[in-house]
Design a protein around this motif. Structure first.
Motif, PDB file in Angstrom:
ATOM      1  N   LEU A 175      44.432  37.649  45.628  1.00 38.00           N
ATOM      2  CA  LEU A 175      44.178  37.995  44.246  1.00 38.00           C
ATOM      3  C   LEU A 175      45.563  38.221  43.783  1.00 38.00           C
ATOM      4  O   LEU A 175      45.530  37.588  42.362  1.00 38.00           O
ATOM      5  CB  LEU A 175      43.397  39.012  44.881  1.00 38.00           C
ATOM      6  CG  LEU A 175      42.187  39.340  43.293  1.00 38.00           C
ATOM      7  CD1 LEU A 175      41.423  38.361  43.325  1.00 38.00           C
ATOM      8  CD2 LEU A 175      41.909  40.789  43.558  1.00 38.00           C
ATOM      9  N   PRO A 176      46.659  38.109  43.637  1.00 41.34           N
ATOM     10  CA  PRO A 176      46.952  38.481  43.054  1.00 41.34           C
ATOM     11  C   PRO A 176      48.028  37.498  42.352  1.00 41.34           C
ATOM     12  O   PRO A 176      48.752  37.075  41.285  1.00 41.34           O
ATOM     13  CB  PRO A 176      48.258  39.091  44.268  1.00 41.34           C
ATOM     14  CG  PRO A 176      47.757  40.020  45.094  1.00 41.34           C
ATOM     15  CD  PRO A 176      46.017  39.247  45.260  1.00 41.34           C
ATOM     16  N   ASN A 197      46.074  36.250  40.320  1.00 45.18           N
ATOM     17  CA  ASN A 197      45.601  36.800  38.813  1.00 45.18           C
ATOM     18  C   ASN A 197      47.330  36.556  37.356  1.00 45.18           C
ATOM     19  O   ASN A 197      47.465  36.448  36.991  1.00 45.18           O
ATOM     20  CB  ASN A 197      46.117  38.319  38.783  1.00 45.18           C
ATOM     21  CG  ASN A 197      46.388  38.906  38.142  1.00 45.18           C
ATOM     22  OD1 ASN A 197      46.670  40.645  38.344  1.00 45.18           O
ATOM     23  ND2 ASN A 197      45.291  39.087  36.516  1.00 45.18           N
ATOM     24  N   VAL A 198      48.571  35.637  38.767  1.00 46.02           N
ATOM     25  CA  VAL A 198      49.316  35.582  38.158  1.00 46.02           C
ATOM     26  C   VAL A 198      49.846  34.156  37.317  1.00 46.02           C
ATOM     27  O   VAL A 198      49.798  33.933  36.118  1.00 46.02           O
ATOM     28  CB  VAL A 198      50.843  35.560  39.195  1.00 46.02           C
ATOM     29  CG1 VAL A 198      52.251  34.768  38.623  1.00 46.02           C
ATOM     30  CG2 VAL A 198      51.472  36.673  39.512  1.00 46.02           C
ATOM     31  N   VAL A 231      47.388  34.592  34.285  1.00 47.70           N
ATOM     32  CA  VAL A 231      47.776  35.334  32.881  1.00 47.70           C
ATOM     33  C   VAL A 231      48.482  34.815  32.074  1.00 47.70           C
ATOM     34  O   VAL A 231      48.945  34.213  31.142  1.00 47.70           O
ATOM     35  CB  VAL A 231      48.830  37.022  33.909  1.00 47.70           C
ATOM     36  CG1 VAL A 231      49.680  37.187  32.816  1.00 47.70           C
ATOM     37  CG2 VAL A 231      47.499  37.567  34.085  1.00 47.70           C
ATOM     38  N   ASP A 253      48.980  40.439  26.885  1.00 41.95           N
ATOM     39  CA  ASP A 253      48.918  42.244  26.780  1.00 41.95           C
ATOM     40  C   ASP A 253      47.753  42.561  26.740  1.00 41.95           C
ATOM     41  O   ASP A 253      47.988  43.800  26.257  1.00 41.95           O
ATOM     42  CB  ASP A 253      50.033  42.348  25.942  1.00 41.95           C
ATOM     43  CG  ASP A 253      51.518  41.961  26.619  1.00 41.95           C
ATOM     44  OD1 ASP A 253      51.872  41.577  27.911  1.00 41.95           O
ATOM     45  OD2 ASP A 253      52.406  42.457  25.864  1.00 41.95           O
ATOM     46  N   ALA A 254      46.695  42.390  26.536  1.00 40.79           N
ATOM     47  CA  ALA A 254      45.801  43.694  26.343  1.00 40.79           C
ATOM     48  C   ALA A 254      45.008  43.964  27.550  1.00 40.79           C
ATOM     49  O   ALA A 254      45.076  43.469  28.942  1.00 40.79           O
ATOM     50  CB  ALA A 254      44.569  42.678  25.515  1.00 40.79           C
ATOM     51  N   PRO A 255      44.616  45.443  28.292  1.00 38.36           N
ATOM     52  CA  PRO A 255      44.120  45.649  29.225  1.00 38.36           C
ATOM     53  C   PRO A 255      42.922  45.203  29.180  1.00 38.36           C
ATOM     54  O   PRO A 255      42.826  44.358  28.991  1.00 38.36           O
ATOM     55  CB  PRO A 255      43.484  47.154  28.896  1.00 38.36           C
ATOM     56  CG  PRO A 255      43.535  47.235  27.278  1.00 38.36           C
ATOM     57  CD  PRO A 255      44.635  46.281  26.643  1.00 38.36           C
ATOM     58  N   GLY A 256      42.549  45.017  31.195  1.00 37.42           N
ATOM     59  CA  GLY A 256      42.000  43.932  31.462  1.00 37.42           C
ATOM     60  C   GLY A 256      42.365  43.067  32.808  1.00 37.42           C
ATOM     61  O   GLY A 256      43.256  42.745  31.875  1.00 37.42           O
ATOM     62  N   LEU A 257      41.437  43.313  33.507  1.00 35.99           N
ATOM     63  CA  LEU A 257      42.160  42.528  34.622  1.00 35.99           C
ATOM     64  C   LEU A 257      41.661  40.771  34.213  1.00 35.99           C
ATOM     65  O   LEU A 257      40.904  40.160  34.029  1.00 35.99           O
ATOM     66  CB  LEU A 257      41.920  42.352  35.939  1.00 35.99           C
ATOM     67  CG  LEU A 257      41.993  42.094  37.132  1.00 35.99           C
ATOM     68  CD1 LEU A 257      43.086  41.526  37.134  1.00 35.99           C
ATOM     69  CD2 LEU A 257      40.742  42.109  37.954  1.00 35.99           C
ATOM     70  N   MET A 303      54.886  35.058  33.254  1.00 36.60           N
ATOM     71  CA  MET A 303      54.087  35.236  34.307  1.00 36.60           C
ATOM     72  C   MET A 303      53.897  33.325  34.351  1.00 36.60           C
ATOM     73  O   MET A 303      54.703  33.281  35.393  1.00 36.60           O
ATOM     74  CB  MET A 303      52.391  35.402  34.486  1.00 36.60           C
ATOM     75  CG  MET A 303      52.694  36.802  34.700  1.00 36.60           C
ATOM     76  SD  MET A 303      53.557  37.508  35.951  1.00 36.60           S
ATOM     77  CE  MET A 303      54.517  38.461  35.083  1.00 36.60           C
TER      78      MET A 303
END
Lengths: 289, 294
Positions: free
Chosen positions: A32-33, A36-37, A40, A49-53, A257
């Protein structure tokens, strides 16, 4: 690699379920990490830069990559790293196989002493001698030069012994008959030993390339001139020390990222091409000396 | 005898010639820096010109220096935790992975776990920055339970756990691979015999797999104990004013004192003490696990 797993017994159902649950957890925690990278890095500035995954960039964009490539002058450290790593690795493989070849000449007088001489270099991790390394390199005019980064680490005990182990698997009779036919040692070394140990050469080459690409300690010990820094050192500045990267005011998460992915991706690609060599290298490398 | 040795040396001349570059490299770039550092640790802090000898002054200074003493504590805490967690996590992971029957799935999981070991610590730092951010993965997850967002990277309480976890995340797959290779080399007949004796799979793991892994365990423990006091890259990457006091390790002390501030005598004395400490830890561990006995 012989155990075919089909005949294996299974754990009782409860334990088996727990086992699978744990493995799923490992995959999530590891995967997952990374996902995620990647996601992004492929997102737009605003989205990153907005909240949320973010796990799926919609739609994917390379604007983070173009931004970081242009605005922090990333090509420079990128090609520094390619240059230093590739040249250093080629020399490393040559030197290590040369030494490995010599150490497997079992009639050579003083072979034991030579083996010990190399074995001793493996007892102290080089990080612990960084002050001495710095002083010696400074005296030789190697600080702040690419040559310094290439020369330091030009051979290592680990690689020498790994190559020696590969070479020892080659029957001595091959070399003997070549000698009788009048071949010189260089020829025997290059056209018999090197040619028959391609997987060994690939193993130490890959490991060394990864080590050099990732190296931070040696770079920051020898190089204070930012122009000659390598990717990982520059990446650290991009991530944590924005004021010192060429005056760019703010680097958004997608661009940061993108820099992470650009530092990491070449190694993932390399890994998938050379994967088959890895386990053999690890096996031979972990044999007790 | 002497004559024949002379003849031998002549016969093998070419090999010595081929060995020369390697020998010269190790002498200049490995042996000499080691000695140089050792000598500098007894000299005054000066990089240029002649350096008067200062006896044990550097050692006395370092042993009273609060930064150095803090680094000793940080190094021991981070190093020992990492050692223990690397070991048990990778062993556990290799064992549960081995119970999977499906080969492709098994290899895929192994690859996913191994990949972070390919990365520079700066890359791992980037991953950490993203997932432990205020809006990052971890805080998103915690918000499910109604936890307020925590700024992990700037909260001292999390400084050490985050550094330790970073190491485990990066290295577990690698050490697990060493265990997996050893498990694959176990003779199939052993399981066969156990099955005839009616041993359950769980018993087979306890009585066959674990004992067969003991040599690998020993090798890994020795490898890990050499690394206890040498954590550097990840600290260099992650250190900031908020966590410095808690995570700055011995090698960071050596680097900052010697390379950045040119206090070469102090730094070399520190480095020499780290070497002695590493030797001590490794020696104790080797003795403790009976590494040199077989």
């Amino acid at each position: 690699m012989k155990s075919r797993l089909s005949k294996k017994d299974n754990l009782p159902l409860g334990l088996s379920a727990l086992n699978i649950l744990l493995l799923v957890l490992v995959v999530v925690l590891m995967g997952l990490p990374m996902l995620n990278v990647l996601a992004v890095s492929l997102s737009t500035q605003a989205k990153s830069d907005a909240p949320g995954l973010v796990l799926l960039p919609t739609p994917p964009t390379f604007e983070g990559y173009t931004f970081i490539w242009k605005h922090t002058n990333l090509p420079r450290p990128f090609f520094n790293t390619v240059y230093v790593s590739v040249v250093g690795t080629v020399l490393h493989v040559l030197m290590a196989s040369l030494a490995g070849y010599i150490l497997c000449q079992n009639k050579l007088p003083f072979r034991k002493a030579m083996t010990t001489f190399i074995l001793l270099t493996m007892t102290v991790p080089y990080e612990l001698t960084m002050i001495g390394i710095y002083a010696v390199n400074r005296d030789l005019g190697l600080t702040n030069t690419y040559a310094g980064l290439i020369i330091n680490g030009m051979v290592s005990g680990f690689s020498v012994f790994l190559m020696r182990n590969y070479f020892q698997a080659i029957p001595l009779s091959l070399a003997e008959s070549a000698r009788i036919d009048g071949s010189g040692e260089w020829r025997i070394f290059s056209s018999i030993y090197l040619r028959l140990s391609v997987s060994g050469l690939m193993t130490i080459g890959t490991l060394e390339l990864i080590r050099r690409w990732n190296n931070i300690t040696m770079t920051i010990t020898l190089i204070s001139d930012m122009k000659k820094w390598t990717l990982p050192v520059v990446l650290r500045f991009i991530l944590f020390d924005q004021t010192s990267t060429s005056g760019t005011s703010y680097i958004f998460a997608n661009a940061k990222m993108a820099a992470v992915v650009m530092t990491a991706l070449p190694l993932v690609v390399l890994y998938f091409f050379t994967q088959s060599f890895f386990s053999s290298g690890i096996m031979i490398g972990s044999v007790k000396e | 005898m002497n004559k024949s040795l002379g003849r031998q040396l002549k016969k093998y001349r070419i090999f010595y010639l081929m060995f020369l570059p390697v020998a010269v490299y190790f002498i200049i770039f490995t042996y000499y820096p080691f000695l140089r550092g050792l000598i500098m640790s007894f000299q005054e802090n000066r990089l240029l010109g002649n350096r008067p000898f200062a006896g044990l002054a550097n050692y006395r200074f370092v042993l009273k220096d609060s930064n150095f003493l803090a680094a000793v504590a940080n190094s021991l805490i981070i190093g020992l935790w990492d050692m223990v967690l690397y070991f048990f996590f990778s062993l556990g992971f290799a064992l549960i992975l081995n119970e999977l029957v499906h080969r492709t799935v098994k290899q895929t999981i192994q690859t996913i776990a191994y990949i972070p070991y390919l990365f520079s610590w700066a890359v791992i730092g980037g991953v950490w920055v993203l997932i432990f951010d205020l809006q990052g993965l971890v805080n998103q997850f915690l918000s499910i339970f109604g936890t307020e967002p925590i700024f992990f990277l700037a909260t001292p309480d999390y400084a050490r756990p985050l550094i330790i976890a970073m190491g485990v995340w990066r290295s577990m797959g690698y050490f697990a691979l060493l265990f997996t290779v050893a498990i694959m080399n176990i003779e199939g007949q052993l399981y066969e015999a156990a099955r005839i004796d009616g041993a359950s799979r769980f018993m087979q793991i306890r009585k066959i797999i674990l004992p067969s892994l003991i040599p690998t365990m020993k090798t890994i423990i020795v490898l890990l104990s050499i690394g206890v006091l040498t954590h550097f890259d990840e600290i260099y990457v992650m250190v900031n004013p908020a966590n410095r006091r808690l995570i700055s390790t011995l090698l960071l002390f050596v680097y900052e004192t010697g390379i950045l501030n040119f206090q070469t005598g102090t730094a070399s004395a520190g480095a020499t003490l780290v070497m002695a400490g590493t030797l001590l830890i490794t020696g104790l561990m080797r003795k403790f696990i009976g590494y040199d006995k077989e």
